[in-house]
Motif scaffolding. Sequence first.
Motif, short mmCIF file in Angstrom:
data_model
loop_
_atom_site.label_atom_id
_atom_site.label_comp_id
_atom_site.label_asym_id
_atom_site.label_seq_id
_atom_site.Cartn_x
_atom_site.Cartn_y
_atom_site.Cartn_z
N PRO A 4 0.21 -1.26 0.53
CA PRO A 4 -0.12 0.13 -0.08
C PRO A 4 1.29 1.55 -0.15
O PRO A 4 2.56 1.42 0.54
N VAL A 5 0.05 2.48 -0.32
CA VAL A 5 0.91 3.78 -0.34
C VAL A 5 0.80 4.03 0.80
O VAL A 5 0.46 4.48 1.37
N VAL A 13 -0.09 11.98 -2.43
CA VAL A 13 -1.13 11.62 -2.87
C VAL A 13 -1.98 12.69 -2.45
O VAL A 13 -2.89 13.40 -3.37
N LEU A 17 -4.47 15.20 -4.03
CA LEU A 17 -5.78 15.01 -4.42
C LEU A 17 -6.54 16.92 -3.54
O LEU A 17 -7.36 16.53 -4.70
N THR A 20 -5.97 18.94 -6.45
CA THR A 20 -6.64 18.95 -8.23
C THR A 20 -8.20 18.64 -7.64
O THR A 20 -8.97 20.43 -8.44
N ALA B 58 -14.27 11.54 -4.93
CA ALA B 58 -12.58 11.19 -4.92
C ALA B 58 -12.03 10.78 -4.12
O ALA B 58 -10.53 10.02 -4.31
N ALA B 62 -10.17 7.19 -4.58
CA ALA B 62 -7.78 6.96 -4.84
C ALA B 62 -8.06 5.52 -3.52
O ALA B 62 -7.02 4.93 -3.66
N LEU B 65 -7.09 2.36 -4.66
CA LEU B 65 -5.70 2.70 -5.59
C LEU B 65 -5.23 3.00 -4.48
O LEU B 65 -3.19 1.78 -4.35
N ILE B 66 -5.16 3.56 -3.12
CA ILE B 66 -3.29 3.43 -2.42
C ILE B 66 -3.57 2.28 -1.30
O ILE B 66 -2.15 1.91 -1.29
N ILE B 75 -3.31 7.32 -9.05
CA ILE B 75 -3.91 8.11 -7.84
C ILE B 75 -4.14 9.45 -7.47
O ILE B 75 -5.74 9.43 -7.90
N GLY B 79 -8.61 10.56 -9.13
CA GLY B 79 -8.67 12.11 -8.84
C GLY B 79 -8.93 13.24 -9.07
O GLY B 79 -10.58 14.10 -9.36
#
Lengths: 112, 243
Positions: A4-5, A13, A17, A20, B58, B62, B65-66, B75, B79
């Motif tokens: 996992p990230v 990330v 997010l 964006t 979003a 995500a 994917l995380i 990721i 989003g």
Amino acid sequence: MSEPVAGIGLAVVIVGLALTTFLTRTSFLLAGSRLRLNHRVEVALRHAPVCTLMAIIVPDVLLHGGVAFDFSPLNPRLIGVVAAVLWLCWSRNILGCLASGMIAYSLARILL
Amino acid sequence: MTGASDRREVFRAGQRAILHSLPGSAAWGLVSGVAMVKGGLSVPWAILMSLSVYAGSAQLAALPLIAAGAPLWVIVATGLITNLRFVLYSAALRPYFANEPAGKRAALGFFMTDFTFTLFMRHAQLGTLPERHRDAWFAGVCANNWITWQLCAITGIVAASGVPTDWGLEFTGTLALVALVGPVLNARPAIVGGVVAAVVALLAHQMPFRLGLFVAAIAGIAAATFMDSRRAPGSPADTASST
């Protein structure tokens, strides 16, 4: 499947997010008076709420787990939405709409 | 010129306008909070994400994917595309706030969500927005929505193991959207646009990066606009009355 990230990657990330989201939400608002959209485009955008919400709601109701179509009349989400819409036709009360939809949905899941 | 008390009154009117939709935001926030922790985020990271991103769909897109360790750009791109609809919202709101200072426009944009935007546009369409201080009215709508969503999201994050996930609470969020969209489906262009958007969304649900939602919205708007243009000019019913 990889790990996992986490750590720095996760921080990247979250920043990405957040950025964006902020940039899409403020895009035209921040352009302000400098940017004039074509009037016809602005009129067309009055339809943005209806179209986006329908594009969110309908797959949410008719796609089981977001994957397989479920057009069955016994689909609990469909039953819930029908109850909510019937309530809305009868009364404009949103709380009643939420309650009737959840009750119908829960009953359908328990009984069917 | 009336003063700050007038603005405060309008702000409160905005807070009241969203009151009945708040259970939907509450359930949706709670579910997103629980999902973040069950998806593998630790409590501090989940709270940070909730406060900084503030975009349930979003965040939920995500999470898997995380958990799967996807490349970071994938990721963030997912989003971004999930959020593309906000560009449309932003463009639709622009005329109402074009004369406000940039800082205020940025703040209103940050707090704008599916719920608050749709509520604003519905009141705009029905002509029930206040004459003055619309920024304060929208701020009131957004304030109540933000507080409710964050309180419930953080509750969900902290108490994740205690929240039942099999009650389908997230369905309340869908129903709240139904309650918002129902009254606006009152004319043929809106109905045609909505149906087209729904069908395209169903057909396009497997597009990568959740692009289907945005494509569906554009298709629906195009269809509704086409119906608008077919309407004889000068017909009395709900002609394009842009403010």
